[in-house]
Write a protein that holds these residues in place. Structure first.
Motif, PDB file in Angstrom:
ATOM      1  N   MET A 140      66.474  71.172  76.083  1.00 42.02           N
ATOM      2  CA  MET A 140      66.300  70.776  77.528  1.00 42.02           C
ATOM      3  C   MET A 140      66.760  69.426  77.703  1.00 42.02           C
ATOM      4  N   ASP A 141      66.394  68.597  76.814  1.00 42.82           N
ATOM      5  CA  ASP A 141      66.788  66.969  76.867  1.00 42.82           C
ATOM      6  C   ASP A 141      68.289  66.964  76.685  1.00 42.82           C
ATOM      7  N   GLY A 142      68.695  67.942  75.727  1.00 47.77           N
ATOM      8  CA  GLY A 142      70.379  67.912  75.676  1.00 47.77           C
ATOM      9  C   GLY A 142      71.163  68.332  76.631  1.00 47.77           C
ATOM     10  N   ARG A 143      70.598  69.358  77.503  1.00 45.90           N
ATOM     11  CA  ARG A 143      71.152  69.684  78.541  1.00 45.90           C
ATOM     12  C   ARG A 143      71.335  68.500  79.649  1.00 45.90           C
ATOM     13  N   GLY A 144      70.081  67.605  79.644  1.00 42.12           N
ATOM     14  CA  GLY A 144      70.037  66.856  80.648  1.00 42.12           C
ATOM     15  C   GLY A 144      70.985  65.449  80.370  1.00 42.12           C
ATOM     16  N   VAL A 145      71.526  65.348  79.464  1.00 39.12           N
ATOM     17  CA  VAL A 145      72.631  64.186  79.024  1.00 39.12           C
ATOM     18  C   VAL A 145      73.736  64.669  78.550  1.00 39.12           C
ATOM     19  N   LEU A 146      74.189  65.773  79.014  1.00 35.89           N
ATOM     20  CA  LEU A 146      75.339  66.618  78.411  1.00 35.89           C
ATOM     21  C   LEU A 146      76.642  65.645  78.567  1.00 35.89           C
ATOM     22  N   ASN A 147      76.581  64.974  79.836  1.00 41.90           N
ATOM     23  CA  ASN A 147      77.782  64.119  79.782  1.00 41.90           C
ATOM     24  C   ASN A 147      77.683  62.543  79.713  1.00 41.90           C
ATOM     25  N   GLN A 148      76.397  62.417  78.695  1.00 43.54           N
ATOM     26  CA  GLN A 148      76.571  61.010  78.461  1.00 43.54           C
ATOM     27  C   GLN A 148      76.770  60.701  76.686  1.00 43.54           C
ATOM     28  N   ALA A 158      67.792  67.141  67.395  1.00 43.22           N
ATOM     29  CA  ALA A 158      67.109  68.323  67.368  1.00 43.22           C
ATOM     30  C   ALA A 158      67.545  69.462  66.447  1.00 43.22           C
ATOM     31  N   ALA A 159      68.907  69.502  65.965  1.00 40.09           N
ATOM     32  CA  ALA A 159      69.280  70.504  64.845  1.00 40.09           C
ATOM     33  C   ALA A 159      68.575  69.862  63.621  1.00 40.09           C
ATOM     34  N   ALA A 204      80.840  67.762  73.973  1.00 41.81           N
ATOM     35  CA  ALA A 204      79.371  67.905  74.374  1.00 41.81           C
ATOM     36  C   ALA A 204      78.726  69.462  74.474  1.00 41.81           C
ATOM     37  N   ARG A 205      79.669  69.852  75.357  1.00 46.13           N
ATOM     38  CA  ARG A 205      79.261  71.559  75.673  1.00 46.13           C
ATOM     39  C   ARG A 205      79.448  72.316  74.347  1.00 46.13           C
ATOM     40  N   SER A 206      80.472  72.143  73.515  1.00 40.35           N
ATOM     41  CA  SER A 206      80.293  73.182  72.418  1.00 40.35           C
ATOM     42  C   SER A 206      79.156  72.849  71.348  1.00 40.35           C
ATOM     43  N   ARG A 207      78.680  71.319  71.363  1.00 39.08           N
ATOM     44  CA  ARG A 207      77.803  71.070  70.410  1.00 39.08           C
ATOM     45  C   ARG A 207      76.395  71.455  70.912  1.00 39.08           C
ATOM     46  N   GLN A 208      76.271  71.322  72.273  1.00 40.86           N
ATOM     47  CA  GLN A 208      74.934  72.041  72.954  1.00 40.86           C
ATOM     48  C   GLN A 208      74.878  73.734  72.657  1.00 40.86           C
ATOM     49  N   ALA A 209      75.960  74.119  73.117  1.00 38.28           N
ATOM     50  CA  ALA A 209      76.006  75.676  72.637  1.00 38.28           C
ATOM     51  C   ALA A 209      75.559  76.190  71.032  1.00 38.28           C
ATOM     52  N   ALA A 210      76.100  75.323  70.378  1.00 38.73           N
ATOM     53  CA  ALA A 210      75.808  75.486  68.931  1.00 38.73           C
ATOM     54  C   ALA A 210      74.398  75.494  68.647  1.00 38.73           C
ATOM     55  N   LEU A 211      73.835  74.351  69.203  1.00 38.56           N
ATOM     56  CA  LEU A 211      72.448  74.062  68.882  1.00 38.56           C
ATOM     57  C   LEU A 211      71.585  74.946  69.693  1.00 38.56           C
TER      58      LEU A 211
END
Length: 235
Positions: A140-148, A158-159, A204-211
């Motif tokens: 959730m922290d990752g989602r919160g800074v997706l554009n940063q 996290a990984a 970031a979106r691909s990275r978040q999805a993989a995480l």
């Protein structure tokens, strides 16, 4: 070719390193361990040793031989066995895969014990509710800074935590992070693929999805559940 040069450099330093180790008061056996013993040395590898010592003290020393860093862990036999009993992954792996360079019957027995433990694997440690909650928070922290720009750092952290837990949950011996891709490819190609996707993602979106795929392998989903610790006395 790089590996061959690195191996040659480390092996050339081995006699001088061993001479210094054997001159240390109390040392009566030594085990050469680490990447060089597996033929995996790089130009940045060092020489690692475990030395058995008399008495009840333990210590670590480091020095250089012809520019080669050397690290030595000095322990009495009873401390090594205590680390075996604690399922200390690094110690068990080193004794299971190392090479005796100053042989002694007690060292031989420890090597046999370590090989038996290594073959059996560590005791699996099921995911706790606290670990599950923490991993979901990381997502959730990752989602919160997706554009940063900071997203890459949070996702990698996290990984890292998720893979550590995966090793514990599955009863796999821990390995150094640089060996994760190869080790996971042999143990679970799916996990290796998901970790690689986090590492190499260019957005970031691909990275978040993989995480999230990696984490939900442990948590099942990303829903929060009731939990918490019991009351504890405070001083």
């Amino acid at each position: 070719m790089i590996t061959t040069v690195a191996q040659t450099r480390l092996k050339a330093a081995l006699p001088a390193a061993l001479e210094r180790i054997t001159a240390t008061p109390g040392v009566y056996a030594a085990l050469w361990c680490g990447s060089a013993t597996r033929g995996e040395a790089t130009p940045y590898s060092d020489l690692d040793f475990h030395a058995l010592v008399t008495g009840g003290l333990r210590w670590r020393s480091n020095f250089t031989v012809d520019g080669v860093p050397v690290e030595v862990f000095h322990n009495p036999v009873h401390k090594v066995r205590a680390m075996f009993a604690e399922e200390d992954a690094a110690t068990i792996t080193m004794f299971a895969q190392g090479r005796p360079v100053l042989p002694h019957p007690e060292l031989g027995v420890l090597i046999d014990e370590a090989r038996t433990l290594y073959a059996a694997g560590p005791t699996p440690r099921p995911l706790t509710e606290a670990q599950r909650f923490h991993l979901i928070e990381e997502v959730m922290d990752g989602r919160g800074v997706l554009n940063q720009p900071i997203h890459s750092l949070l996702a990698l952290s996290a990984a890292n935590q998720a893979v550590d837990v995966l090793y514990a949950v599955n009863g796999w011996w821990e390995v150094k992070r640089e060996r994760w891709p190869a080790d996971l490819a042999a143990r679970s190609p799916e996990v290796a693929h998901e970790l690689t996707a986090v590492l190499v993602a260019t957005d970031a979106r691909s990275r978040q999805a993989a995480l999230e795929r990696l984490v939900t392998r442990l948590t099942g989903d990303l829903s929060y559940r009731d939990g918490g610790s019991g009351p504890e006395p405070v001083g």
